[in-house]
Design a protein around this motif. Structure first.
Motif, PDB file in Angstrom:
ATOM      1  N   SER A 173      -4.143  48.908  16.917  1.00  0.00           N
ATOM      2  CA  SER A 173      -4.752  49.844  17.812  1.00  0.00           C
ATOM      3  C   SER A 173      -5.230  50.976  16.778  1.00  0.00           C
ATOM      4  O   SER A 173      -4.524  51.136  15.705  1.00  0.00           O
ATOM      5  CB  SER A 173      -4.131  50.571  18.804  1.00  0.00           C
ATOM      6  OG  SER A 173      -2.917  51.212  18.357  1.00  0.00           O
ATOM      7  N   PRO A 174      -6.286  51.719  17.088  1.00  0.00           N
ATOM      8  CA  PRO A 174      -6.642  52.848  16.155  1.00  0.00           C
ATOM      9  C   PRO A 174      -5.264  53.789  15.795  1.00  0.00           C
ATOM     10  O   PRO A 174      -5.009  54.182  14.717  1.00  0.00           O
ATOM     11  CB  PRO A 174      -7.906  53.605  16.954  1.00  0.00           C
ATOM     12  CG  PRO A 174      -8.121  52.707  17.996  1.00  0.00           C
ATOM     13  CD  PRO A 174      -7.337  51.579  18.176  1.00  0.00           C
ATOM     14  N   ILE A 175      -4.650  54.016  16.853  1.00  0.00           N
ATOM     15  CA  ILE A 175      -3.464  55.028  16.484  1.00  0.00           C
ATOM     16  C   ILE A 175      -2.325  54.434  15.714  1.00  0.00           C
ATOM     17  O   ILE A 175      -1.857  54.997  14.884  1.00  0.00           O
ATOM     18  CB  ILE A 175      -3.025  55.689  17.950  1.00  0.00           C
ATOM     19  CG1 ILE A 175      -1.832  56.792  17.714  1.00  0.00           C
ATOM     20  CG2 ILE A 175      -1.985  54.590  18.772  1.00  0.00           C
ATOM     21  CD1 ILE A 175      -2.628  58.129  17.190  1.00  0.00           C
ATOM     22  N   THR A 176      -2.270  53.304  15.944  1.00  0.00           N
ATOM     23  CA  THR A 176      -1.168  52.447  15.014  1.00  0.00           C
ATOM     24  C   THR A 176      -1.774  52.690  13.522  1.00  0.00           C
ATOM     25  O   THR A 176      -1.041  52.727  12.637  1.00  0.00           O
ATOM     26  CB  THR A 176      -0.991  51.154  15.524  1.00  0.00           C
ATOM     27  OG1 THR A 176      -0.449  51.292  16.895  1.00  0.00           O
ATOM     28  CG2 THR A 176       0.024  50.393  14.755  1.00  0.00           C
ATOM     29  N   TRP A 177      -3.200  52.146  13.524  1.00  0.00           N
ATOM     30  CA  TRP A 177      -3.545  52.052  12.228  1.00  0.00           C
ATOM     31  C   TRP A 177      -3.612  53.572  11.720  1.00  0.00           C
ATOM     32  O   TRP A 177      -3.045  53.586  10.399  1.00  0.00           O
ATOM     33  CB  TRP A 177      -4.952  51.602  12.226  1.00  0.00           C
ATOM     34  CG  TRP A 177      -5.727  51.488  10.893  1.00  0.00           C
ATOM     35  CD1 TRP A 177      -5.528  50.564   9.788  1.00  0.00           C
ATOM     36  CD2 TRP A 177      -6.874  52.111  10.397  1.00  0.00           C
ATOM     37  NE1 TRP A 177      -6.375  50.694   8.981  1.00  0.00           N
ATOM     38  CE2 TRP A 177      -7.235  51.653   9.297  1.00  0.00           C
ATOM     39  CE3 TRP A 177      -7.754  53.203  10.956  1.00  0.00           C
ATOM     40  CZ2 TRP A 177      -8.424  52.011   8.563  1.00  0.00           C
ATOM     41  CZ3 TRP A 177      -8.798  53.580  10.237  1.00  0.00           C
ATOM     42  CH2 TRP A 177      -8.966  53.094   8.959  1.00  0.00           C
ATOM     43  N   LEU A 178      -3.895  54.775  12.213  1.00  0.00           N
ATOM     44  CA  LEU A 178      -3.773  55.969  11.609  1.00  0.00           C
ATOM     45  C   LEU A 178      -2.456  56.389  11.519  1.00  0.00           C
ATOM     46  O   LEU A 178      -2.039  57.167  10.117  1.00  0.00           O
ATOM     47  CB  LEU A 178      -4.397  56.957  12.556  1.00  0.00           C
ATOM     48  CG  LEU A 178      -5.980  56.757  12.817  1.00  0.00           C
ATOM     49  CD1 LEU A 178      -6.467  57.492  14.340  1.00  0.00           C
ATOM     50  CD2 LEU A 178      -6.678  57.302  11.803  1.00  0.00           C
ATOM     51  N   ALA A 179      -1.441  55.888  12.109  1.00  0.00           N
ATOM     52  CA  ALA A 179      -0.018  56.459  12.049  1.00  0.00           C
ATOM     53  C   ALA A 179       0.561  55.567  10.870  1.00  0.00           C
ATOM     54  O   ALA A 179       1.076  56.213  10.170  1.00  0.00           O
ATOM     55  CB  ALA A 179       0.687  55.864  13.134  1.00  0.00           C
ATOM     56  N   THR A 180       0.089  54.588  10.718  1.00  0.00           N
ATOM     57  CA  THR A 180       0.466  53.732   9.249  1.00  0.00           C
ATOM     58  C   THR A 180       0.051  54.372   8.198  1.00  0.00           C
ATOM     59  O   THR A 180       0.420  54.558   7.295  1.00  0.00           O
ATOM     60  CB  THR A 180       0.192  52.316   9.389  1.00  0.00           C
ATOM     61  OG1 THR A 180       0.792  51.593  10.714  1.00  0.00           O
ATOM     62  CG2 THR A 180       0.784  51.489   8.177  1.00  0.00           C
ATOM     63  N   ILE A 181      -1.189  54.894   7.908  1.00  0.00           N
ATOM     64  CA  ILE A 181      -1.854  55.552   6.861  1.00  0.00           C
ATOM     65  C   ILE A 181      -1.173  56.837   6.721  1.00  0.00           C
ATOM     66  O   ILE A 181      -0.925  57.006   5.724  1.00  0.00           O
ATOM     67  CB  ILE A 181      -3.294  55.635   7.085  1.00  0.00           C
ATOM     68  CG1 ILE A 181      -4.150  54.233   7.235  1.00  0.00           C
ATOM     69  CG2 ILE A 181      -4.055  56.692   6.061  1.00  0.00           C
ATOM     70  CD1 ILE A 181      -5.554  54.407   7.454  1.00  0.00           C
ATOM     71  N   ALA A 182      -0.982  57.545   7.905  1.00  0.00           N
ATOM     72  CA  ALA A 182      -0.130  58.995   7.787  1.00  0.00           C
ATOM     73  C   ALA A 182       1.186  58.464   7.091  1.00  0.00           C
ATOM     74  O   ALA A 182       1.868  59.480   6.179  1.00  0.00           O
ATOM     75  CB  ALA A 182       0.011  59.537   8.923  1.00  0.00           C
ATOM     76  N   ARG A 183       1.987  57.606   7.561  1.00  0.00           N
ATOM     77  CA  ARG A 183       3.269  57.676   7.050  1.00  0.00           C
ATOM     78  C   ARG A 183       3.327  57.088   5.626  1.00  0.00           C
ATOM     79  O   ARG A 183       4.182  57.603   4.783  1.00  0.00           O
ATOM     80  CB  ARG A 183       3.872  56.222   7.909  1.00  0.00           C
ATOM     81  CG  ARG A 183       5.403  55.854   7.639  1.00  0.00           C
ATOM     82  CD  ARG A 183       5.899  54.454   8.285  1.00  0.00           C
ATOM     83  NE  ARG A 183       7.003  54.371   7.655  1.00  0.00           N
ATOM     84  CZ  ARG A 183       7.046  53.597   6.530  1.00  0.00           C
ATOM     85  NH1 ARG A 183       6.209  52.891   5.919  1.00  0.00           N
ATOM     86  NH2 ARG A 183       8.358  53.090   6.124  1.00  0.00           N
ATOM     87  N   ASN A 184       2.746  56.233   5.255  1.00  0.00           N
ATOM     88  CA  ASN A 184       2.410  55.760   3.858  1.00  0.00           C
ATOM     89  C   ASN A 184       1.960  56.955   2.990  1.00  0.00           C
ATOM     90  O   ASN A 184       2.747  57.022   1.939  1.00  0.00           O
ATOM     91  CB  ASN A 184       1.392  54.367   3.815  1.00  0.00           C
ATOM     92  CG  ASN A 184       2.040  53.413   4.427  1.00  0.00           C
ATOM     93  OD1 ASN A 184       3.041  53.180   4.638  1.00  0.00           O
ATOM     94  ND2 ASN A 184       1.118  52.195   4.542  1.00  0.00           N
ATOM     95  N   ARG A 185       1.102  57.696   3.467  1.00  0.00           N
ATOM     96  CA  ARG A 185       0.754  58.862   2.504  1.00  0.00           C
ATOM     97  C   ARG A 185       1.660  59.743   2.549  1.00  0.00           C
ATOM     98  O   ARG A 185       1.691  60.552   1.534  1.00  0.00           O
ATOM     99  CB  ARG A 185      -0.328  59.254   3.164  1.00  0.00           C
ATOM    100  CG  ARG A 185      -2.135  58.518   3.072  1.00  0.00           C
ATOM    101  CD  ARG A 185      -2.395  58.192   1.437  1.00  0.00           C
ATOM    102  NE  ARG A 185      -3.222  57.491   1.417  1.00  0.00           N
ATOM    103  CZ  ARG A 185      -4.478  57.382   1.504  1.00  0.00           C
ATOM    104  NH1 ARG A 185      -4.915  58.693   1.279  1.00  0.00           N
ATOM    105  NH2 ARG A 185      -5.274  56.380   1.272  1.00  0.00           N
ATOM    106  N   SER A 186       2.355  59.893   3.428  1.00  0.00           N
ATOM    107  CA  SER A 186       3.545  60.968   3.501  1.00  0.00           C
ATOM    108  C   SER A 186       4.511  60.633   2.513  1.00  0.00           C
ATOM    109  O   SER A 186       5.344  61.396   1.746  1.00  0.00           O
ATOM    110  CB  SER A 186       4.081  61.236   4.861  1.00  0.00           C
ATOM    111  OG  SER A 186       3.079  61.744   5.751  1.00  0.00           O
ATOM    112  N   ILE A 187       4.962  59.230   2.609  1.00  0.00           N
ATOM    113  CA  ILE A 187       6.175  58.775   1.745  1.00  0.00           C
ATOM    114  C   ILE A 187       5.410  58.709   0.225  1.00  0.00           C
ATOM    115  O   ILE A 187       6.146  59.283  -0.573  1.00  0.00           O
ATOM    116  CB  ILE A 187       6.407  57.185   2.035  1.00  0.00           C
ATOM    117  CG1 ILE A 187       7.306  57.397   3.383  1.00  0.00           C
ATOM    118  CG2 ILE A 187       7.299  56.456   0.943  1.00  0.00           C
ATOM    119  CD1 ILE A 187       7.456  55.913   4.131  1.00  0.00           C
ATOM    120  N   ASP A 188       4.331  58.311  -0.105  1.00  0.00           N
ATOM    121  CA  ASP A 188       3.906  58.495  -1.321  1.00  0.00           C
ATOM    122  C   ASP A 188       3.810  60.084  -1.644  1.00  0.00           C
ATOM    123  O   ASP A 188       4.329  60.367  -3.130  1.00  0.00           O
ATOM    124  CB  ASP A 188       2.304  58.120  -1.506  1.00  0.00           C
ATOM    125  CG  ASP A 188       2.040  56.826  -1.131  1.00  0.00           C
ATOM    126  OD1 ASP A 188       3.086  55.989  -1.312  1.00  0.00           O
ATOM    127  OD2 ASP A 188       0.930  56.089  -1.058  1.00  0.00           O
TER     128      ASP A 188
END
Length: 172
Positions: A61-76
């Motif tokens: 879903s769009p929110i899942t895709w966005l949350a994944t991007i946010a999580r990965n960018r935050s960890i980076d």
């Protein structure tokens, strides 16, 4: 997402309005620093603007895709901060309360979420807890290994095997 991939700036504004609080919460929970979380959030929306055409509604879903991007960018970003030797205090995290459901709760409300929850229950308890802590709790593999007092390689292997099992279960 279709409007966004077509370059509609108003669509980006609508998306930001609907999702920014949730995504900021994800960033802040991982980074524990308001300024860093704001920077990462801006980076997330720039990335979404540039890569909207890569969104696949069949996969998430769009929110899942966005949350994944946010999580990965935050960890980076967290890894970048660590390399710089900065130790950021968690001075403002308590001031940001988000009463809306977290990413896992929102995902669980849909058909895909119910399927995911069923597949997660099929995993052993340690693997299930590790995946939830890493992907929905925002913990890095390193932090999770430290919290559980197990080697980093063990956490990576456990999560990898669990994700393979989840993929198999979800593809049925």
């Amino acid at each position: 997402m279709d409007r966004l991939s077509g370059g509609d700036e108003d669509a980006l504004g609508d998306l930001y309005e609907r999702t920014s609080a949730k995504l900021f919460g994800i960033c802040l929970r991982i980074l524990h620093d308001r300024e860093e979380a704001e920077d990462v959030l801006q980076d997330v929306y720039l990335s979404v603007w540039r890569r909207a055409d890569r969104f696949d509604a069949d996969r998430a879903s769009p929110i899942t895709w966005l949350a994944t991007i946010a999580r990965n960018r935050s960890i980076d970003r967290l890894r970048q901060i660590g390399r710089r030797g900065g130790d950021r205090p968690m001075n403002e995290a308590e001031d940001v309360a988000d009463s809306s459901p977290d990413a896992f709760a929102r995902l669980a409300q849909g058909d895909d979420g119910r399927r995911l929850a069923t597949c997660l229950r099929e995993l052993d308890e340690r693997t299930q807890a590790s995946i939830l802590a890493a992907f929905y709790g925002g913990l890095t593999y390193e932090a999770l290994a430290e919290r559980l007092s197990v080697p980093l390689g063990t956490i990576k292997s456990r999560i990898r095997r669990g994700l393979i099992k989840l993929k198999g279960c979800l593809s049925q």
